[in-house]
Design a protein around this motif. Structure first.
Motif, PDB file in Angstrom:
ATOM      1  N   MET A   1       5.101   1.919   2.240  1.00 14.66           N
ATOM      2  CA  MET A   1       4.599   1.831   3.620  1.00 14.66           C
ATOM      3  C   MET A   1       4.117   3.185   4.108  1.00 14.66           C
ATOM      4  O   MET A   1       2.975   3.318   4.576  1.00 14.66           O
TER       5      MET A   1
ATOM      6  N   ARG B   1       1.016  -2.314   3.529  1.00 14.09           N
ATOM      7  CA  ARG B   1       1.516  -3.358   4.424  1.00 14.09           C
ATOM      8  C   ARG B   1       2.002  -4.555   3.629  1.00 14.09           C
ATOM      9  O   ARG B   1       1.418  -4.915   2.609  1.00 14.09           O
ATOM     10  N   LEU B   2       3.060  -5.175   4.129  1.00 11.80           N
ATOM     11  CA  LEU B   2       3.565  -6.391   3.515  1.00 11.80           C
ATOM     12  C   LEU B   2       2.533  -7.491   3.709  1.00 11.80           C
ATOM     13  O   LEU B   2       2.238  -7.902   4.833  1.00 11.80           O
TER      14      LEU B   2
ATOM     15  N   GLN C   1      10.136   0.921  -1.195  1.00 13.21           N
ATOM     16  CA  GLN C   1       9.307   0.118  -0.292  1.00 13.21           C
ATOM     17  C   GLN C   1       8.967   0.922   0.965  1.00 13.21           C
ATOM     18  O   GLN C   1       7.863   0.803   1.515  1.00 13.21           O
TER      19      GLN C   1
ATOM     20  N   TRP D   1       2.472  -6.055  -1.604  1.00 14.21           N
ATOM     21  CA  TRP D   1       2.048  -5.029  -0.642  1.00 14.21           C
ATOM     22  C   TRP D   1       0.595  -4.655  -0.882  1.00 14.21           C
ATOM     23  O   TRP D   1       0.194  -4.427  -2.017  1.00 14.21           O
TER      24      TRP D   1
END
Lengths: 268, 268
Positions: A241, A99-100, A237, A95
């Protein structure tokens, strides 16, 4: 809960074999793999973010029950001597700025970007699936060989420092006559999410469509079954984000770290 | 364990009345006070030490089960809205360079020395004394109106950052026929130390003389009774001493913070 110091004599062969497969590149969801050994969610953050995250976990213990924390810069854990957290999970997510950025089977290169990464291993509800199955409760995503469905809810976690975000839940459809048993059995494992946070009425926690999970795969829901929701270790996670964390490494949802610790160690 | 968000309607009058007494200067050990309301150990550290301590607690959960952590600079807690952690405990200890500098009934002046103190509230074994007494198990230090005896053991805690030290235990003499019940009942409360860490043989954990506890008062041991040892929330004070922490505020042993949370919230 049993002090892991007492568990050094346990034969953890099946867990070690699974980690070896993942180390050389095998990728699979881990539900049902090495049954009886505790699986863990992972989030790895720079030291500067470590207090915020440990506090976030303490304030949201149903979603983020911490099983172990590595020293800064280390990629080892007491929960599996000899394991390498950089490579022994089947699939990682990298990340950047919330953002991934990448999914990868080996996080060694990403890990080398920071000298002081701190790894958090967090309990996983797969741990109580074994005793539920032993009690005759069908675990649908194991029957159907898919990943457990996970949903982002509308329930805010209690913030900590720079971290905030909503709770993620996993869902298992359970026959109405077995819901109480599923609650009782999972409730005996508070270190791995414990009892459900919600039973039925997905819309009440902001889930519009059970067929469209944010993470994992949808599962069949048969007549007479109730959707039962457990707090999920993908919650960190969601915080990465929502809080735009600059850098993090996590497991990919459903692709956990398999420890040498028997599930029974977390039974109270 | 019950989410404290669900507990807002609880009438916490007896806990509030006890805190009001302590706020205006009353001093007493709190075992048996406001029965049914959870009591907590406290340690307050500058922000610079907060991650080390939170990690120490995570790595030593039997001794240091964290119930709440305040934001830096705050003296409030979700566990008792309206309470002031600087004055609502009956007796405080102020620590400088790992040494006990002062005992005081009001820590407001010491608290003002640092702008960013972080308060940790830690579960207390007084919480399971109520259900043990209800099961007909005599709690000797309540019968004799004394402070519970606490001992520094030879068992090292798992270190974290700059913090290290040995575990402190509380001891209750229990009739041999009731030891199993005492284990079972306390084991249902993992957030407040849970089951004992040791039963009988005090010398095996480095306790030379049960009549000379390091903290609290000695208690009578009657024929047929076995000394039973629970991990104790004074363990952080042993770490303050062993690690020569520059500054800390703690409760005085046995003189706890009484929360608005019913004991049953920590039952699993």
């Amino acid at each position: 809960m049993i002090d892991i110091e007492h568990l050094r004599h346990i034969n953890a062969g099946p867990a070690q074999k699974a980690r070896e497969r993942y180390r050389i590149g095998s990728i699979e969801p881990t539900s049902g793999v090495a049954p009886g050994f505790t699986q863990a969610n992972m989030i790895v953050l720079p030291r500067d973010w470590a207090f915020d995250f440990l506090l976030y976990a303490q304030r949201n213990p149903k979603a983020c029950p911490v099983l172990d924390v590595s020293d800064p810069g280390s990629h080892a854990t007491l929960l599996a001597p000899g394991a390498d957290l950089r490579s022994d999970l089947p699939l990682y997510r990298i990340w950047r700025d919330g953002r991934l950025a990448e999914e990868t089977a080996d996080a060694t290169a990403a890990w080398a970007e920071y000298p002081d990464l701190v790894s958090f291993l967090i309990g996983c509800s797969f741990t109580f699936e074994t005793p539920m199955a032993e009690a005759g409760i069908e675990i649908r995503h194991i029957t159907d060989k898919s990943n457990v469905p996970m949903y982002l809810t509308n329930r805010p976690c209690r913030p900590a420092g720079r971290l905030h975000g909503n709770m993620v839940v996993s869902m298992r459809p359970i026959q109405a006559s077995r819901v109480a048993d599923a609650v009782t059995i999972s409730g005996r494992f508070p270190a791995v999410h414990g009892a459900p946070i919600h039973v039925g009425t997905p819309e009440a926690i902001g889930i519009k469509d059970l067929a469209a999970p944010e993470f994992g795969d949808p599962v069949r829901i048969e007549p007479g079954e109730v959707p039962v929701f457990w707090a999920c270790g993908v919650t960190p996670q969601a915080a990465v984000m929502a809080s735009r964390v600059p850098f993090a490494i996590t497991h990919a949802p459903g692709h956990m770290f398999i420890t040498d610790i028997p599930d029974s160690a977390y039974h109270v």
